[in-house]
Motif scaffolding. Structure first.
Motif, short mmCIF file in Angstrom:
data_model
loop_
_atom_site.label_atom_id
_atom_site.label_comp_id
_atom_site.label_asym_id
_atom_site.label_seq_id
_atom_site.Cartn_x
_atom_site.Cartn_y
_atom_site.Cartn_z
N VAL A 269 0.99 -1.20 0.19
CA VAL A 269 0.15 0.11 -0.02
C VAL A 269 0.91 1.32 0.00
CG1 VAL A 269 -1.85 -1.14 1.16
CG2 VAL A 269 -0.27 0.16 2.69
N THR A 270 2.10 1.12 0.10
CA THR A 270 3.23 2.26 -0.19
C THR A 270 3.91 2.11 -1.08
OG1 THR A 270 4.61 1.03 1.45
CG2 THR A 270 2.86 2.72 2.31
N ASP A 271 4.73 3.28 -1.50
CA ASP A 271 5.61 3.15 -2.82
C ASP A 271 7.00 3.50 -2.30
OD1 ASP A 271 3.82 2.52 -4.87
OD2 ASP A 271 3.04 4.71 -4.75
N HIS A 272 7.01 4.27 -1.17
CA HIS A 272 8.55 4.75 -0.80
C HIS A 272 8.89 4.26 0.79
CE1 HIS A 272 8.61 6.93 -4.48
NE2 HIS A 272 7.44 7.55 -4.32
N LEU A 273 8.01 4.29 1.34
CA LEU A 273 8.17 4.01 2.87
C LEU A 273 9.30 2.89 3.26
CD1 LEU A 273 7.67 5.06 5.83
CD2 LEU A 273 5.98 3.16 6.06
N GLY A 274 10.28 3.21 3.94
CA GLY A 274 11.24 2.24 4.37
C GLY A 274 10.74 1.48 5.59
N PHE A 275 11.21 0.29 5.91
CA PHE A 275 10.84 -0.56 6.80
C PHE A 275 12.21 -1.09 7.71
CE2 PHE A 275 7.75 -1.09 3.61
CZ PHE A 275 6.73 -0.54 4.28
N GLY A 276 12.49 -0.76 8.87
CA GLY A 276 13.41 -1.10 9.71
C GLY A 276 12.82 -2.38 10.63
N LYS B 122 11.72 16.95 3.65
CA LYS B 122 11.64 16.73 1.98
C LYS B 122 10.04 16.98 1.86
CE LYS B 122 11.97 11.92 3.36
NZ LYS B 122 11.88 12.45 4.67
N THR B 123 10.11 17.30 0.61
CA THR B 123 8.78 17.76 0.18
C THR B 123 8.41 16.49 -0.82
OG1 THR B 123 9.47 19.03 -1.63
CG2 THR B 123 8.66 19.99 0.39
N GLY B 124 9.15 15.52 -1.19
CA GLY B 124 8.90 14.51 -1.92
C GLY B 124 9.90 13.30 -1.78
N TYR B 125 9.72 12.18 -2.08
CA TYR B 125 10.90 10.98 -1.71
C TYR B 125 11.72 10.99 -2.99
CZ TYR B 125 8.03 8.79 1.79
OH TYR B 125 7.41 8.47 3.28
N ALA B 126 12.97 10.66 -2.65
CA ALA B 126 13.77 10.41 -3.91
C ALA B 126 13.49 9.14 -4.34
CB ALA B 126 15.35 10.47 -3.22
N ALA B 127 14.07 8.71 -5.48
CA ALA B 127 13.69 7.55 -6.38
C ALA B 127 14.71 6.35 -5.63
CB ALA B 127 14.07 7.59 -7.57
N GLY B 128 14.35 5.32 -5.88
CA GLY B 128 15.33 4.20 -5.55
C GLY B 128 15.12 3.66 -4.25
N THR B 129 15.87 2.90 -3.72
CA THR B 129 15.76 1.83 -2.67
C THR B 129 16.01 2.56 -1.25
OG1 THR B 129 18.42 1.44 -2.50
CG2 THR B 129 17.05 0.07 -3.83
N LEU B 130 15.68 2.02 -0.05
CA LEU B 130 15.77 2.75 1.14
C LEU B 130 17.44 3.27 1.25
CD1 LEU B 130 14.87 3.56 3.90
CD2 LEU B 130 15.31 1.36 4.66
N ARG B 131 18.31 2.77 0.92
CA ARG B 131 19.72 3.28 0.99
C ARG B 131 19.81 4.36 0.21
NH1 ARG B 131 22.28 -1.76 0.66
NH2 ARG B 131 22.43 -1.50 3.09
N GLU B 132 19.44 4.36 -1.29
CA GLU B 132 19.31 5.44 -1.98
C GLU B 132 18.71 6.83 -1.45
OE1 GLU B 132 19.81 3.75 -6.43
OE2 GLU B 132 18.35 2.91 -5.25
N LYS B 133 17.65 6.45 -0.74
CA LYS B 133 16.65 7.70 -0.17
C LYS B 133 17.65 8.30 0.90
CE LYS B 133 12.59 5.22 -1.25
NZ LYS B 133 12.24 6.03 -2.76
#
Length: 470
Positions: free
Chosen positions: A103-110, A432-443
């Motif tokens: 249900v998400t596109d960018h949120l990371g999960f630790g 941030k006003t928007g997420y960067a592209a890519g993986t959690l590490r790239e963000k």
């Protein structure tokens, strides 16, 4: 103002939401609040709704705590923990991730996983699987455990290994999982060649041979390379051994300093140790546990705080503290000063309230009241502007990168942060006003790429494996 201080005044502030797959995480007693929904933790919709709220607030990650034991130090019994739902009952945090990722596109999960009780071979596969399913949004909070009850439950041992021994085990464990994640499969191993009928090139898959003091293994990693290979590495120990471990391995450090004095000392020490290990001190993102009660006005926030305080359970808070520190606080007078006692639990837990800040002497009663809302970290109460001011001050004064935000009442606390605090920080150019592209590490680390690079030991495991195969 020196350049470092100037940079801190403009640094983008990072947010993780701090939760646990249970009823009571960091605010004992607040599950009784009429607006709290933590007792819905067994419903998948609780987690998917939370994930959507956090993504709306541009949170970097949902940081999931976990333990494998129960809090039975207080009074020598589990009765208080059970009565107060103090991190028990407790479900597996990993089981929620796939649904939240959908249900998400960018949120990371630790996710917190205790390496003391996880076989490296099967654990490496589970994390690779989640890295695939989340398209590279998984992180691992590396912990060694601190509850003797976990040792009794998992292995039948009467107690967990000694504190320093646990870190010796952890060093070998990390070396082994790096070999699995980074060195077993080359990037070009998976061909998916339908015409020739070759899915994987066997010449590019290598056995991991490991024979150490604590682990032995002869196998290939079962999963093909995932987007990040090694998940983003979080670490939550700030004892001396924990800080040195973080300086070698961690990309993100989670600490729980109750004051700026303690936080500044820990941050400087971790960054200094990282430099001593040949790493860029800025290559580690450091988060402090913090609780924010935000209102549309200062008075609204203070009214919420007073309302929340009526539900705090001091017994539940002391049950948590007893488990974290290994000290049975039921034997203390409430107005007795807290003294430093070294044992085999969480060294940094008791240090934070004793030796780390010699200017402050805490009584047991004061610690219980402090822990009762949000745990060890500071409590920020005010309008969005006031809380933003405080957060900017913490970043400037301590060199933190961001905050692990605990809730008081869920989802209310996170909704207020997403809808009130985040827009204020965005207006200031600090969020941030928007997420960067890519993986959690790239963000989290723009420009670094999806995979760990040298001098991190994971990158060395990849290089050594490939050289050995040539």
């Amino acid at each position: 103002m020196n350049q470092s201080a100037t940079e801190r005044m403009t640094r983008e502030i990072l947010f993780n939401a701090f939760d646990m797959n249970c009823v009571v995480h960091q605010s004992p007693g607040l599950w009784r609040h009429p607006r709290d929904r933590a007792d819905r933790y067994v419903d998948l919709s609780y987690w998917t709704d939370l994930a959507k709220t956090l993504e709306r607030g541009k949170f970097d990650a949902l940081f999931m705590a976990d333990v494998l034991g129960v809090y039975d130090v207080y009074g020598g019994s589990t009765d208080t923990a059970l009565r107060e739902a103090t991190q028990v009952p407790l479900n597996d945090p990993l089981m929620t991730v796939s649904a939240m990722a959908v249900v998400t596109d960018h949120l990371g999960f630790g996710v917190t996983c205790t390496l003391s009780y996880e076989p490296p071979f099967t654990f490496a596969r589970r994390l690779s699987t989640l890295d695939h399913l989340t398209k590279g949004r998984i992180g691992w909070n590396v912990v060694t455990g601190y509850l003797d009850s976990a040792a009794r439950g998992v292995s039948g041992a009467s107690a967990q290994p000694k504190h320093d021994t646990r870190y010796q085990i952890a060093e070998e464990y990390m070396a082994l999982v790096y070999k699995l994640w980074e060195g077993s499969w080359e990037d070009g191993a998976v061909l998916r060649d339908r015409a020739r009928g070759i899915f994987t090139d066997p010449a590019r898959v290598h056995r991991v041979l490991h024979e150490g003091e604590f682990f032995k293994l002869d196998a290939i990693h079962l999963s093909e390379p995932s987007p990040q290979r090694t998940p983003v590495l979080f670490q939550a120990g700030t004892s001396g051994k924990g800080r040195d471990f973080a300086a070698r391995h961690a990309e993100c450090v989670f600490m729980a300093a109750p004051s700026k004095t303690v936080a500044k000392t820990y941050v400087a020490d971790i960054r200094g140790r990282a430099a001593a290990h040949g790493r860029d001190p800025r290559s580690i993102r450091i988060f402090n546990l913090t609780t924010a009660i935000v209102g549309r006005t200062e008075q609204e926030a203070r009214d919420k705080h007073q309302e929340y305080r009526r539900y705090v359970s001091h017994a539940g808070a002391l049950a948590l503290m007893s488990g974290w520190t290994g000290i049975d606080f039921s034997a203390y007078d409430l107005d007795e000063p807290l003294r430093y006692i070294r044992n085999e639990a969480v060294h940094s837990a008791v240090e934070s309230f004793t030796t780390a800040d010699p200017r402050r002497v805490w009584t047991v009663r004061e610690v219980a009241a402090h822990v009762g809302i949000g745990g060890f970290g500071p409590l920020l109460v005010g309008s969005a502007a006031e809380v933003a001011d405080e957060m900017e001050s913490w970043i400037a004064d301590t060199d933190l990168d961001g905050f692990n935000l605990a809730y008081v009442v869920t989802p209310e606390t996170f909704v207020d942060i997403a809808d009130l605090l985040v827009p204020e920080l965005q207006r200031r150019g600090r969020y941030k006003t928007g997420y960067a592209a890519g993986t959690l590490r790239e963000k989290l680390f723009p420009g670094q790429g999806a995979r760990l690079a040298g001098p991190h030991p994971a990158a060395a495991a990849r290089r050594i494996s490939l050289e050995a195969a040539e």
